[in-house]
Design a protein around this motif. Structure first.
Motif, PDB file in Angstrom:
ATOM      1  N   LEU A   1      -5.401   0.196  -0.562  1.00  0.00           N
ATOM      2  CA  LEU A   1      -5.212  -0.948  -1.455  1.00  0.00           C
ATOM      3  C   LEU A   1      -6.566  -1.490  -1.915  1.00  0.00           C
TER       4      LEU A   1
ATOM      5  N   TRP B   1      -7.777   0.729  -4.648  1.00  0.00           N
ATOM      6  CA  TRP B   1      -7.018   0.406  -5.867  1.00  0.00           C
ATOM      7  C   TRP B   1      -7.612  -0.831  -6.541  1.00  0.00           C
TER       8      TRP B   1
ATOM      9  N   ASP C   1       0.149  -4.177 -11.463  1.00  0.00           N
ATOM     10  CA  ASP C   1      -1.269  -4.258 -11.087  1.00  0.00           C
ATOM     11  C   ASP C   1      -1.819  -5.657 -11.345  1.00  0.00           C
TER      12      ASP C   1
ATOM     13  N   GLU D   1      -0.779   7.126  -6.240  1.00  0.00           N
ATOM     14  CA  GLU D   1      -1.086   6.785  -7.637  1.00  0.00           C
ATOM     15  C   GLU D   1      -2.413   6.022  -7.730  1.00  0.00           C
TER      16      GLU D   1
ATOM     17  N   GLU E   1       0.837  -1.194   0.000  1.00  0.00           N
ATOM     18  CA  GLU E   1       0.000   0.000   0.000  1.00  0.00           C
ATOM     19  C   GLU E   1       0.880   1.256   0.000  1.00  0.00           C
TER      20      GLU E   1
ATOM     21  N   TYR F   1      -2.881   3.609  -9.974  1.00  0.00           N
ATOM     22  CA  TYR F   1      -2.452   2.234 -10.237  1.00  0.00           C
ATOM     23  C   TYR F   1      -0.944   2.136 -10.035  1.00  0.00           C
ATOM     24  N   TYR F   2      -0.467   0.917  -9.899  1.00  0.00           N
ATOM     25  CA  TYR F   2       0.984   0.732  -9.838  1.00  0.00           C
ATOM     26  C   TYR F   2       1.616   1.075 -11.182  1.00  0.00           C
TER      27      TYR F   2
ATOM     28  N   LEU G   1       2.251   1.903  -3.434  1.00  0.00           N
ATOM     29  CA  LEU G   1       1.260   2.501  -4.325  1.00  0.00           C
ATOM     30  C   LEU G   1       1.236   4.014  -4.173  1.00  0.00           C
TER      31      LEU G   1
END
Length: 227
Positions: free
Chosen positions: A185, A188, A157, A145, A139, A147-148, A142
């Motif tokens: 997370l 996401w 992702d 953002e 987390e 997305y990764y 990340l």
């Protein structure tokens, strides 16, 4: 992309495997047609044994009649072969290296927890604290953002979201909530699932939990292996 002949794409897979979900998502995102061959891992096909004689595991991507094994390698192969369609890995070499680093972390650390629970090497309550600690690390990576992969779904992702559906199955056996423990997370993951290529490629958590109960019954709730 032809659907037959030398350019035919075949994916040997199982519904429950987080590793097999990854190439399904990648192929869907890139719009690559393929033939899905579901394997019975209790009675492995001659094709699987021929295509992956070393590990005898899924997933296996067969392209141009040649096999590519191991999910992370398959993802990179898909991205390189169809590089003009929805790129997955970053173009920057350092960012690519970082994506590979965190993918390795996920497959070692998160699978270690999920695997220990799945094969009843540890009780869920004993795994929960360690799992949450590792998820919080991810987390943090990340950050802010979406997305990764930055502004759109990318390689990392796909690697991590393949575990998300298993985390929801884990919730049913533990006093654990992904949303409560790692809310960023969880948000996401919900964003990822808004993408049809992702949502249709992941297994239903309820079916995964049913599979888990059946596996425990076969194993007598002890140890064992199913690969």
């Amino acid at each position: 992309m032809a659907s037959d002949g030398d350019d035919k794409v075949v994916l040997l897979n199982t519904y429950v495997s987080m590793f097999a979900m990854r190439p399904k998502m990648a192929l869907a995102l890139k719009g690559i047609p393929y033939e899905s061959k579901v394997e019975d891992l209790g009675n492995k096909s001659s094709l699987l044994l021929e295509m992956n004689p070393v590990h005898k595991k899924i997933p296996v991507l067969i392209h141009n009649r040649k096999p590519v094994c191991e999910s992370l390698i398959i993802l990179e192969y898909i991205d390189e072969v169809w590089k003009d369609k929805f790129p997955l890995l970053p173009s920057d070499p350092y960012k690519r290296a970082q994506a590979r680093f965190w993918a390795d972390f996920i497959d070692k650390k998160i699978f270690e927890c999920i695997g220990a629970w799945l094969f009843k090497k540890k009780d869920a309550k004993d795994i929960k604290e360690e799992l949450v600690e590792k998820l919080k690390v991810l987390e943090g990576e990340l950050g802010e953002e979406a997305y990764y992969g930055g502004e759109k779904i990318g390689f990392l992702d796909l690697v991590l979201v393949s575990y998300y559906t298993w985390l929801l199955a884990f919730e049913k056996d533990a006093e654990f909530s992904v949303e409560a423990e790692v809310p960023k997370l969880s948000e996401w993951a919900k964003r990822c699932l808004q993408n049809e290529s992702v949502s249709t490629s992941l297994a239903d958590p309820l079916k995964l939990y049913e599979f888990t109960l059946q596996l425990w019954e076969r194993l007598g709730r002890g140890g064992g292996a199913y690969n």
